[in-house]
Motif scaffolding. Sequence first.
Motif, PDB file in Angstrom:
ATOM      1  N   LYS A  36       0.810  -1.224   0.000  1.00  0.00           N
ATOM      2  CA  LYS A  36       0.000   0.000   0.000  1.00  0.00           C
ATOM      3  C   LYS A  36       0.844   1.274   0.000  1.00  0.00           C
ATOM      4  N   GLY A  37       2.052   1.219   0.539  1.00  0.00           N
ATOM      5  CA  GLY A  37       2.896   2.396   0.593  1.00  0.00           C
ATOM      6  C   GLY A  37       2.479   3.373   1.689  1.00  0.00           C
ATOM      7  N   PRO A  38       3.096   4.554   1.705  1.00  0.00           N
ATOM      8  CA  PRO A  38       2.854   5.527   2.773  1.00  0.00           C
ATOM      9  C   PRO A  38       1.423   6.061   2.836  1.00  0.00           C
ATOM     10  N   ALA A  39       0.642   5.965   1.761  1.00  0.00           N
ATOM     11  CA  ALA A  39      -0.714   6.523   1.743  1.00  0.00           C
ATOM     12  C   ALA A  39      -1.608   5.888   2.809  1.00  0.00           C
ATOM     13  N   ILE A  40      -1.363   4.651   3.159  1.00  0.00           N
ATOM     14  CA  ILE A  40      -2.187   3.955   4.152  1.00  0.00           C
ATOM     15  C   ILE A  40      -2.079   4.621   5.532  1.00  0.00           C
ATOM     16  N   PHE A  41      -0.995   5.367   5.751  1.00  0.00           N
ATOM     17  CA  PHE A  41      -0.753   6.004   7.050  1.00  0.00           C
ATOM     18  C   PHE A  41      -1.092   7.496   7.043  1.00  0.00           C
ATOM     19  N   ALA A  42      -1.827   7.968   6.042  1.00  0.00           N
ATOM     20  CA  ALA A  42      -2.097   9.408   5.889  1.00  0.00           C
ATOM     21  C   ALA A  42      -2.832  10.011   7.078  1.00  0.00           C
ATOM     22  N   HIS A  84      -6.966   3.811  18.622  1.00  0.00           N
ATOM     23  CA  HIS A  84      -6.196   5.055  18.695  1.00  0.00           C
ATOM     24  C   HIS A  84      -5.325   5.226  17.453  1.00  0.00           C
ATOM     25  N   LEU A  85      -4.843   4.104  16.920  1.00  0.00           N
ATOM     26  CA  LEU A  85      -4.064   4.089  15.682  1.00  0.00           C
ATOM     27  C   LEU A  85      -4.900   3.333  14.658  1.00  0.00           C
ATOM     28  N   GLN A  86      -5.640   4.086  13.814  1.00  0.00           N
ATOM     29  CA  GLN A  86      -6.561   3.485  12.855  1.00  0.00           C
ATOM     30  C   GLN A  86      -5.888   3.288  11.507  1.00  0.00           C
ATOM     31  N   LEU A  87      -5.989   2.064  11.007  1.00  0.00           N
ATOM     32  CA  LEU A  87      -5.465   1.713   9.693  1.00  0.00           C
ATOM     33  C   LEU A  87      -6.579   1.017   8.929  1.00  0.00           C
ATOM     34  N   GLN A  88      -6.890   1.489   7.749  1.00  0.00           N
ATOM     35  CA  GLN A  88      -7.976   0.906   6.959  1.00  0.00           C
ATOM     36  C   GLN A  88      -7.414  -0.175   6.040  1.00  0.00           C
ATOM     37  N   VAL A 131       1.634  -4.897   7.594  1.00  0.00           N
ATOM     38  CA  VAL A 131       2.273  -3.717   8.184  1.00  0.00           C
ATOM     39  C   VAL A 131       3.565  -4.135   8.880  1.00  0.00           C
ATOM     40  N   GLN A 132       4.621  -3.376   8.650  1.00  0.00           N
ATOM     41  CA  GLN A 132       5.877  -3.547   9.381  1.00  0.00           C
ATOM     42  C   GLN A 132       5.992  -2.372  10.346  1.00  0.00           C
ATOM     43  N   MET A 133       6.308  -2.677  11.595  1.00  0.00           N
ATOM     44  CA  MET A 133       6.378  -1.645  12.624  1.00  0.00           C
ATOM     45  C   MET A 133       7.611  -1.907  13.486  1.00  0.00           C
ATOM     46  N   VAL A 134       8.390  -0.876  13.719  1.00  0.00           N
ATOM     47  CA  VAL A 134       9.512  -0.961  14.646  1.00  0.00           C
ATOM     48  C   VAL A 134       9.219   0.023  15.771  1.00  0.00           C
ATOM     49  N   VAL A 135       9.260  -0.478  17.014  1.00  0.00           N
ATOM     50  CA  VAL A 135       8.949   0.340  18.189  1.00  0.00           C
ATOM     51  C   VAL A 135      10.197   0.474  19.042  1.00  0.00           C
ATOM     52  N   HIS A 136      10.667   1.706  19.220  1.00  0.00           N
ATOM     53  CA  HIS A 136      11.779   2.015  20.119  1.00  0.00           C
ATOM     54  C   HIS A 136      11.168   2.602  21.391  1.00  0.00           C
ATOM     55  N   VAL A 137      11.509   2.033  22.545  1.00  0.00           N
ATOM     56  CA  VAL A 137      10.984   2.527  23.823  1.00  0.00           C
ATOM     57  C   VAL A 137      12.053   3.387  24.478  1.00  0.00           C
ATOM     58  N   HIS A 148       6.448   7.656  12.601  1.00  0.00           N
ATOM     59  CA  HIS A 148       7.251   7.972  11.428  1.00  0.00           C
ATOM     60  C   HIS A 148       6.893   6.962  10.347  1.00  0.00           C
ATOM     61  N   VAL A 149       6.667   7.423   9.131  1.00  0.00           N
ATOM     62  CA  VAL A 149       6.371   6.526   8.017  1.00  0.00           C
ATOM     63  C   VAL A 149       7.648   6.326   7.223  1.00  0.00           C
ATOM     64  N   SER A 150       8.004   5.069   7.008  1.00  0.00           N
ATOM     65  CA  SER A 150       9.222   4.738   6.270  1.00  0.00           C
ATOM     66  C   SER A 150       8.872   4.348   4.830  1.00  0.00           C
ATOM     67  N   PRO A 151       9.571   4.916   3.850  1.00  0.00           N
ATOM     68  CA  PRO A 151       9.320   4.532   2.461  1.00  0.00           C
ATOM     69  C   PRO A 151       9.949   3.179   2.106  1.00  0.00           C
ATOM     70  N   SER A 152      10.842   2.695   2.955  1.00  0.00           N
ATOM     71  CA  SER A 152      11.514   1.428   2.667  1.00  0.00           C
ATOM     72  C   SER A 152      11.227   0.408   3.771  1.00  0.00           C
ATOM     73  N   PRO A 153      11.402  -0.878   3.457  1.00  0.00           N
ATOM     74  CA  PRO A 153      11.110  -1.929   4.438  1.00  0.00           C
ATOM     75  C   PRO A 153      11.886  -1.749   5.740  1.00  0.00           C
ATOM     76  N   LEU A 154      11.241  -2.146   6.836  1.00  0.00           N
ATOM     77  CA  LEU A 154      11.851  -2.046   8.162  1.00  0.00           C
ATOM     78  C   LEU A 154      12.322  -3.405   8.666  1.00  0.00           C
ATOM     79  N   ILE A 155      11.718  -4.466   8.159  1.00  0.00           N
ATOM     80  CA  ILE A 155      11.987  -5.812   8.661  1.00  0.00           C
ATOM     81  C   ILE A 155      12.319  -6.713   7.490  1.00  0.00           C
ATOM     82  N   TYR A 156      13.406  -7.429   7.614  1.00  0.00           N
ATOM     83  CA  TYR A 156      13.804  -8.402   6.609  1.00  0.00           C
ATOM     84  C   TYR A 156      13.784  -9.761   7.268  1.00  0.00           C
TER      85      TYR A 156
END
Length: 175
Positions: free
Chosen positions: A17-23, A45-49, A110-116, A130-138
Amino acid sequence: MERPHTVLQVSLHHPPKGPAIFATIPPRLQHDISPLLVGRGPEAHLQLQLPRLSRQHLSLEPYREMGSTLLTFSLKTLSRRGCVWVNGLTLRFLEQVPLRAVNRVAFSGVQMVVHVEEGTSLEAFVCCFHVSPSPLIYRPQAEETDEWEDIPQELPALGSEQPAPDHLGFLHSPS
């Protein structure tokens, strides 16, 4: 004097879907100490369609460990249909794991990286998205086969040329 908040730095990526899904995701969200819900429903609280995402798919849940003055977090799967991959573990309905300083999460594409980042406030926490244009998880995708067929029944003898994998299947710890 106000205490500094714990901050969750959340990076998001969705390959198809790319960054548009997180608009509709705000760049910053301050939240009380109730669970932060992620899903496609209006109460999230974090809605994703996304069609494969449950109305309440997962939650980030703050808690305090006994004797600690800091908030700690766990991630809980709330979806009855889907699963969530967290730091190499697959979680199903109502399973949860504590979060580490850096966490890799995947669900519904969805790929998500959470830094605490620790803070001392016990009243609220902050999420910065933050929306990343490139993959976060390989990670390799599991095939739909019986993966246990190819695993040897006996481990190689000590001192043999081939090292035995540890409990996660790594030949050595990642560097």
